[in-house]
Write a protein that holds these residues in place. Structure first.
Motif, PDB file in Angstrom:
ATOM      1  N   LEU A   6      29.504  61.732  80.425  1.00 37.10           N
ATOM      2  CA  LEU A   6      28.187  62.300  80.114  1.00 37.10           C
ATOM      3  C   LEU A   6      27.977  63.606  80.878  1.00 37.10           C
ATOM      4  N   VAL A   7      28.313  63.603  82.137  1.00 31.39           N
ATOM      5  CA  VAL A   7      28.177  64.818  82.955  1.00 31.39           C
ATOM      6  C   VAL A   7      29.044  65.931  82.374  1.00 31.39           C
ATOM      7  N   GLN A   8      30.264  65.621  82.006  1.00 33.26           N
ATOM      8  CA  GLN A   8      31.168  66.624  81.446  1.00 33.26           C
ATOM      9  C   GLN A   8      30.635  67.201  80.136  1.00 33.26           C
ATOM     10  N   ARG A   9      30.025  66.342  79.290  1.00 32.19           N
ATOM     11  CA  ARG A   9      29.459  66.821  78.024  1.00 32.19           C
ATOM     12  C   ARG A   9      28.357  67.848  78.244  1.00 32.19           C
ATOM     13  N   HIS A  10      27.651  67.739  79.360  1.00 36.67           N
ATOM     14  CA  HIS A  10      26.513  68.624  79.632  1.00 36.67           C
ATOM     15  C   HIS A  10      26.801  69.617  80.752  1.00 36.67           C
ATOM     16  N   LYS A  11      28.068  69.815  81.085  1.00 35.85           N
ATOM     17  CA  LYS A  11      28.398  70.662  82.238  1.00 35.85           C
ATOM     18  C   LYS A  11      27.986  72.119  82.059  1.00 35.85           C
ATOM     19  N   ASN A  12      27.843  72.587  80.831  1.00 35.99           N
ATOM     20  CA  ASN A  12      27.447  73.983  80.606  1.00 35.99           C
ATOM     21  C   ASN A  12      25.946  74.146  80.390  1.00 35.99           C
ATOM     22  N   CYS A  13      25.204  73.073  80.500  1.00 39.77           N
ATOM     23  CA  CYS A  13      23.753  73.125  80.313  1.00 39.77           C
ATOM     24  C   CYS A  13      23.109  73.652  81.595  1.00 39.77           C
ATOM     25  N   GLN A  14      22.532  74.830  81.514  1.00 38.21           N
ATOM     26  CA  GLN A  14      21.951  75.477  82.689  1.00 38.21           C
ATOM     27  C   GLN A  14      20.701  74.774  83.211  1.00 38.21           C
ATOM     28  N   SER A  15      20.051  73.969  82.373  1.00 37.90           N
ATOM     29  CA  SER A  15      18.813  73.319  82.809  1.00 37.90           C
ATOM     30  C   SER A  15      19.055  71.971  83.492  1.00 37.90           C
ATOM     31  N   TYR A  41      21.800  54.519  89.981  1.00 32.58           N
ATOM     32  CA  TYR A  41      20.427  54.697  89.545  1.00 32.58           C
ATOM     33  C   TYR A  41      20.182  56.182  89.346  1.00 32.58           C
ATOM     34  N   GLY A  42      19.341  56.520  88.397  1.00 25.78           N
ATOM     35  CA  GLY A  42      19.103  57.931  88.120  1.00 25.78           C
ATOM     36  C   GLY A  42      17.630  58.283  88.108  1.00 25.78           C
ATOM     37  N   HIS A  43      17.348  59.474  88.553  1.00 24.64           N
ATOM     38  CA  HIS A  43      16.009  60.053  88.469  1.00 24.64           C
ATOM     39  C   HIS A  43      16.103  61.302  87.608  1.00 24.64           C
ATOM     40  N   LEU A  44      15.149  61.469  86.712  1.00 21.86           N
ATOM     41  CA  LEU A  44      15.038  62.711  85.954  1.00 21.86           C
ATOM     42  C   LEU A  44      13.783  63.424  86.427  1.00 21.86           C
ATOM     43  N   TYR A  45      13.949  64.683  86.771  1.00 20.83           N
ATOM     44  CA  TYR A  45      12.831  65.498  87.239  1.00 20.83           C
ATOM     45  C   TYR A  45      12.587  66.630  86.252  1.00 20.83           C
ATOM     46  N   HIS A  46      11.336  66.887  85.970  1.00 25.10           N
ATOM     47  CA  HIS A  46      10.945  68.030  85.141  1.00 25.10           C
ATOM     48  C   HIS A  46      10.515  69.136  86.092  1.00 25.10           C
ATOM     49  N   PRO A  47      10.904  70.383  85.831  1.00 24.10           N
ATOM     50  CA  PRO A  47      10.616  71.458  86.786  1.00 24.10           C
ATOM     51  C   PRO A  47       9.126  71.699  87.043  1.00 24.10           C
ATOM     52  N   HIS A  48       8.258  71.344  86.110  1.00 26.49           N
ATOM     53  CA  HIS A  48       6.827  71.596  86.293  1.00 26.49           C
ATOM     54  C   HIS A  48       6.034  70.350  86.648  1.00 26.49           C
ATOM     55  N   VAL A  49       6.656  69.182  86.488  1.00 29.84           N
ATOM     56  CA  VAL A  49       5.925  67.928  86.661  1.00 29.84           C
ATOM     57  C   VAL A  49       6.470  67.100  87.818  1.00 29.84           C
ATOM     58  N   PHE A  65      19.762  55.890  78.847  1.00 30.32           N
ATOM     59  CA  PHE A  65      19.648  57.100  79.665  1.00 30.32           C
ATOM     60  C   PHE A  65      20.024  58.336  78.852  1.00 30.32           C
ATOM     61  N   GLN A  66      21.079  58.239  78.048  1.00 31.52           N
ATOM     62  CA  GLN A  66      21.503  59.377  77.229  1.00 31.52           C
ATOM     63  C   GLN A  66      20.398  59.791  76.252  1.00 31.52           C
ATOM     64  N   LYS A  67      19.735  58.808  75.635  1.00 28.14           N
ATOM     65  CA  LYS A  67      18.646  59.117  74.706  1.00 28.14           C
ATOM     66  C   LYS A  67      17.478  59.782  75.423  1.00 28.14           C
ATOM     67  N   ILE A  68      17.129  59.252  76.577  1.00 31.10           N
ATOM     68  CA  ILE A  68      16.025  59.832  77.347  1.00 31.10           C
ATOM     69  C   ILE A  68      16.374  61.257  77.762  1.00 31.10           C
ATOM     70  N   LEU A  69      17.569  61.447  78.289  1.00 32.08           N
ATOM     71  CA  LEU A  69      17.999  62.778  78.703  1.00 32.08           C
ATOM     72  C   LEU A  69      17.963  63.750  77.526  1.00 32.08           C
ATOM     73  N   SER A  71      16.165  63.619  74.864  1.00 32.41           N
ATOM     74  CA  SER A  71      14.793  63.930  74.457  1.00 32.41           C
ATOM     75  C   SER A  71      14.191  65.012  75.340  1.00 32.41           C
ATOM     76  N   TYR A  72      14.510  65.012  76.622  1.00 30.03           N
ATOM     77  CA  TYR A  72      14.013  66.082  77.508  1.00 30.03           C
ATOM     78  C   TYR A  72      14.705  67.403  77.198  1.00 30.03           C
ATOM     79  N   LEU A  73      15.991  67.348  76.901  1.00 28.89           N
ATOM     80  CA  LEU A  73      16.697  68.580  76.548  1.00 28.89           C
ATOM     81  C   LEU A  73      16.172  69.159  75.234  1.00 28.89           C
TER      82      LEU A  73
END
Length: 95
Positions: A6-15, A41-49, A65-69, A71-73
């Protein structure tokens, strides 16, 4: 391995920024302060929230987790009438 993929799939995502915090005696208070019930365990943080999601990252929970991630992307998540709690009128999580 599945999480690493999963990390490798998103390695070029700047956000996205991935931070791994191993559990050691020295940082046990950090894990306690973040109220991490289990690892991995994972935490997702939004830059403004700030903190927006807390998710277990074991293999059975990784698809959620992949679906949640994603949706934020994407900047949105799917909602339907079936996800409205009949007692409160509030949407329940699609995940």
């Amino acid at each position: 391995p599945a999480f690493d993929a999963l990390v490798q799939r998103h390695k070029n995502c700047q956000s996205l920024h991935w931070v791994e915090v191993p559990v050691t005696r020295d940082n046990a208070p950090l894990h306690q302060a973040l109220q991490i019930p289990s690892v991995p365990y994972g935490h997702l943080y939004h830059p403004h929230v700030g903190l927006v999601e807390e998710v277990r990252l074991t293999r059975p929970h990784l698809p959620r987790f992949q679906k949640i991630l994603q949706s934020y992307l994407d900047g949105s998540c799917p909602l339907s009438d079936q996800q409205i709690d009949p007692d409160t009128g509030i949407y329940t999580s699609p995940y």
